[in-house]
Design a protein around this motif. Structure first.
Motif, short mmCIF file in Angstrom:
data_model
loop_
_atom_site.label_atom_id
_atom_site.label_comp_id
_atom_site.label_asym_id
_atom_site.label_seq_id
_atom_site.Cartn_x
_atom_site.Cartn_y
_atom_site.Cartn_z
N MET A 279 0.81 -1.57 -0.03
CA MET A 279 0.28 -0.32 -0.04
C MET A 279 0.83 1.45 0.10
O MET A 279 2.01 1.03 0.73
CB MET A 279 -0.93 0.00 1.31
N HIS A 280 0.37 1.86 -0.75
CA HIS A 280 1.13 3.58 -0.83
C HIS A 280 0.94 4.15 0.44
O HIS A 280 0.19 4.37 0.91
CB HIS A 280 0.68 4.41 -2.11
N ILE A 281 2.35 4.48 0.76
CA ILE A 281 1.88 5.88 1.73
C ILE A 281 1.07 7.11 2.37
O ILE A 281 0.88 7.65 2.52
CB ILE A 281 3.67 6.64 1.96
N TRP A 282 1.38 7.15 0.37
CA TRP A 282 -0.86 8.06 0.30
C TRP A 282 -1.76 7.52 0.77
O TRP A 282 -2.61 8.45 0.87
CB TRP A 282 -0.24 9.44 -0.67
N HIS A 283 -2.14 6.30 1.03
CA HIS A 283 -3.69 5.97 1.18
C HIS A 283 -4.26 6.71 2.81
O HIS A 283 -3.60 6.37 3.45
CB HIS A 283 -3.42 4.84 1.14
N PRO A 284 -5.35 7.16 2.46
CA PRO A 284 -6.28 7.07 4.12
C PRO A 284 -6.23 5.62 4.85
O PRO A 284 -6.26 6.57 6.24
CB PRO A 284 -7.01 7.66 3.25
N PRO A 324 0.87 13.62 3.00
CA PRO A 324 -1.05 14.31 2.63
C PRO A 324 -1.12 12.60 2.73
O PRO A 324 -1.05 11.30 1.72
CB PRO A 324 -0.79 14.84 1.32
N LEU A 325 -2.59 12.33 2.79
CA LEU A 325 -3.29 11.12 3.45
C LEU A 325 -4.32 11.74 1.97
O LEU A 325 -5.54 11.93 2.30
CB LEU A 325 -4.08 10.56 4.05
N PRO A 332 -7.48 10.84 -8.10
CA PRO A 332 -6.83 9.26 -9.39
C PRO A 332 -5.25 9.49 -9.81
O PRO A 332 -4.67 8.57 -10.55
CB PRO A 332 -7.41 9.01 -10.43
N GLU A 333 -4.71 11.23 -10.29
CA GLU A 333 -3.93 10.75 -10.08
C GLU A 333 -2.44 11.26 -9.78
O GLU A 333 -1.46 11.05 -9.98
CB GLU A 333 -4.03 12.98 -11.06
N ILE A 334 -2.82 10.75 -8.80
CA ILE A 334 -2.02 10.50 -7.51
C ILE A 334 -1.51 8.80 -7.46
O ILE A 334 -0.25 8.69 -7.30
CB ILE A 334 -2.65 10.44 -6.23
N LYS A 335 -2.06 7.36 -8.22
CA LYS A 335 -1.72 6.51 -8.73
C LYS A 335 -0.28 6.37 -9.57
O LYS A 335 0.35 5.50 -8.98
CB LYS A 335 -2.81 5.67 -8.53
N ASN A 336 -0.24 7.10 -9.62
CA ASN A 336 1.13 7.47 -11.29
C ASN A 336 1.63 8.45 -10.70
O ASN A 336 3.32 8.25 -11.16
CB ASN A 336 0.16 7.28 -12.32
N VAL A 342 3.60 13.37 -6.06
CA VAL A 342 3.11 12.84 -4.94
C VAL A 342 2.53 14.37 -4.10
O VAL A 342 0.78 14.76 -4.46
CB VAL A 342 3.51 12.71 -3.84
N LEU A 343 3.63 14.97 -3.79
CA LEU A 343 2.95 16.49 -2.96
C LEU A 343 2.51 17.22 -4.02
O LEU A 343 1.43 18.26 -3.14
CB LEU A 343 4.28 17.31 -2.17
#
Length: 575
Positions: A279-284, A324-325, A332-336, A342-343
């Protein structure tokens, strides 16, 4: 002692002291131990068996295990007894395989007792009807060596050359200089023929996608493979489900379903499955993911888990800044994203009204460290570092795109054949942005930097299955036209790759007259190249198909956009 012996196939026979004595004396002779020790071993074996029996019956496997136990106990004082245990196992294997030689092969004798026990339990082939071994360890090495060497026939090698390669591969295996992975030992030279240990399965954010991934995972583990899956695309716990009006239970709850499925499926019927969950560190839901294996409740027993972290996250940890979470469904842009993107993307989504929760990066990192110290999970996957050391840099970064086919090229979908230009326009109208072309990549004239989510059909064995993909409008590029003798054509850029029948992937510009190309969804299994023409500039489009590596255009098996196996967070970490 009146004992019934229950054999492997279920039938019974009277216990024979003569058989017991013969098997023990053979092992002692092989190990160079005096036969005067045999009565002592027999007496100890009978004593242990009697103490364990509830009824006057015993399974044949219990007798074998008890003999080995007595040998191992004696080996504590005299290592020769370990050789006796090894010889006893070899006699059993050879007897099953119909081979009872005066002495064992040098290769088999070089293996340790533990190695033989592992080979017995997992790797040696058995007769499916009787359960008896059909090969010795030495036979297994020869089977694997020849099966691997046979691949050289595809590149013109003669039978004598194949046997030469097989001999070389056999030598390095039998000398224990190199041992291939488990699926190769299990499956090489068998009808299954599945040699890969590590697979990456995409998990899309809908029930169809989730349970399709679960089905594929089960089928992979059945053949002895392990599975890596990224659960970051799934919406967080409590997020709305528009089709039902309900709320999502979150990624970790679905991981428990994968875990339970693995619990009841043995890999190849020989070992339990292995999963790597990321899981990516940005996921809620990242905190729930981090803590999932270090709480009082035992969960995800069949998973190793890792957090995908970025350079920008580690900088935020060092500088004690906020992180950020972001809900991937709403942004959806965060996924790539990679690195500092990311920020940037989190801020942009926040400005558009998407709720972004900012948490202390050091707090998250401390939880990762605490749980890793306590249980060994989670690990850390440094996703930016993976891209810095991409093993296929000439094919572009992981998550990159390449121009491929013209707008009138038809792509196979659940709704039939749809021109890729129409696929792009429909996906753009739906507005689910699934990727942004990297800044350093040149966009051709009239191209667009955003890729949109769509759904297509991809080949999975003999079947076609639906999967999510990203469709791109690349811009004007020079293209080729491949004309096939069967009466149809494919228009694509010179770098676009197609799959040769019984051969490798090749660029369209490298195709020659008479080449056989793999097809799907047509009335034929292969198409024959008649000629390749240069057409000049045309508008071109492409597809990213994470996790599958290919799609079907005009019936031709075409390589995944970017010519990479998976998106950045789908890197395989099973080892």
């Amino acid at each position: 002692m009146k004992i019934k012996v229950i054999k492997r196939r279920g039938f019974e026979e009277p216990f024979s002291i003569e058989k017991l004595e013969k098997s023990i004396t053979n092992a002692l002779k092989c190990a160079g131990i005096g036969l005067e020790e045999a009565p002592k071993v027999i007496s100890k074996v009978l004593e242990i068996l009697e103490s364990r029996m509830v009824k006057e019956e015993v399974h044949a496997s219990e007798i074998s295990d008890t003999i080995e136990l007595v040998f191992i106990q004696k080996a504590i004082r005299n290592p020769l007894w370990l050789n006796a245990a090894k010889c006893y196992v070899l006699y059993r294997i050879y007897s099953d395989a119909g081979k009872v030689p005066a002495k064992f092969s040098k290769t088999d004798l070089s293996l340790s007792f533990n190695a033989l026990k592992v080979l017995e339990s997992r790797y040696l082939l058995r007769d499916p009807k009787t359960g008896r071994f059909t090969e010795t360890p030495d036979d297994m090495f020869k089977r694997v060596a020849y099966a691997i060497a046979e691949a050289e026939k595809r590149y013109g090698a003669s039978e004598s050359k194949v046997r030469e390669y097989a001999r070389k591969f056999y030598e390095i295996m039998s000398e224990l200089k190199f041992i291939p992975n488990s699926p190769t030992l299990m499956n090489a030279g068998t009808p299954l023929g599945q040699l890969s240990a590590c697979f990456v399965v995409p998990v899309a954010d809908d029930l169809n996608g989730i349970f399709e991934a679960l089905k594929i995972t089960a089928l992979i583990q059945k053949t002895g493979g392990g599975v890596g899956a990224d659960f970051s695309e799934l919406r967080p716990k409590g997020d709305v489900i528009e089709t039902t009006g309900g709320v999502s239970s979150g990624p970790v709850s679905f991981m428990k379903i994968f875990d339970m499925a693995t619990e009841v499926i043995k890999e190849g019927g020989k070992r339990r499955g292995a999963n790597m969950g990321i899981m990516h560190i940005w996921h809620p839901d990242i905190e729930e993911f981090i803590m999932s294996k270090c709480g009082p409740e035992e969960v995800l027993k069949n998973f190793n888990i890792s957090v995908a972290a970025y350079d920008s996250f580690m900088e935020a940890v060092i500088k004690d800044k906020k992180w950020p979470l972001v809900n991937p469904r709403k942004c959806p842009e965060i996924k790539n994203a990679l690195g500092k993107e990311v920020l940037d993307i989190a801020i942009k989504c926040s400005e558009k009204g998407v709720e972004v929760k900012w948490v202390n990066a050091k707090h998250l990192f401390d939880k990762i460290v605490m749980c890793a110290w306590k249980t060994g999970d989670p690990g850390l996957v440094f996703i930016d570092e993976i891209n810095r050391h991409n093993p296929t840099p000439k094919l572009g970064k992981i998550r990159s795109t390449n121009p491929c086919v013209t707008g009138d090229t038809r792509i196979l979908t659940a709704n039939g054949w749809v021109p890729i230009a129409k696929l792009f326009e429909e996906a753009k109208r739906r507005g689910v942005i699934a990727g942004i072309v990297e800044k350093e990549r040149e966009i051709s004239k009239l191209g667009e930097e955003k890729g949109y989510e769509t759904e297509i059909l991809v080949p999975y064995g003999e079947k076609l299955i639906p999967t999510k993909a990203v469709v791109w409008k690349i811009g004007l590029k020079n293209v080729c036209r491949v004309i096939f003798k069967e009466g149809f054509e494919l228009k694509a850029t010179p770098e676009h790759r197609v799959k040769l029948k019984q051969g490798p992937w090749v660029k369209v510009s490298e195709l020659k007259e008479g080449d056989k190309v793999e097809t799907y969804g047509l009335w034929i299994k292969e198409a024959t190249v008649e000629r390749v023409e240069r057409l000049g500039e045309h508008m071109v489009y492409d597809l990213s198909v994470p996790g599958y590596g290919c799609y079907i255009s005009e019936g031709i098996l075409s390589h995944n956009c970017g010519e990479v196996p998976a998106l950045s967070w789908e890197s395989c970490n099973l080892g």
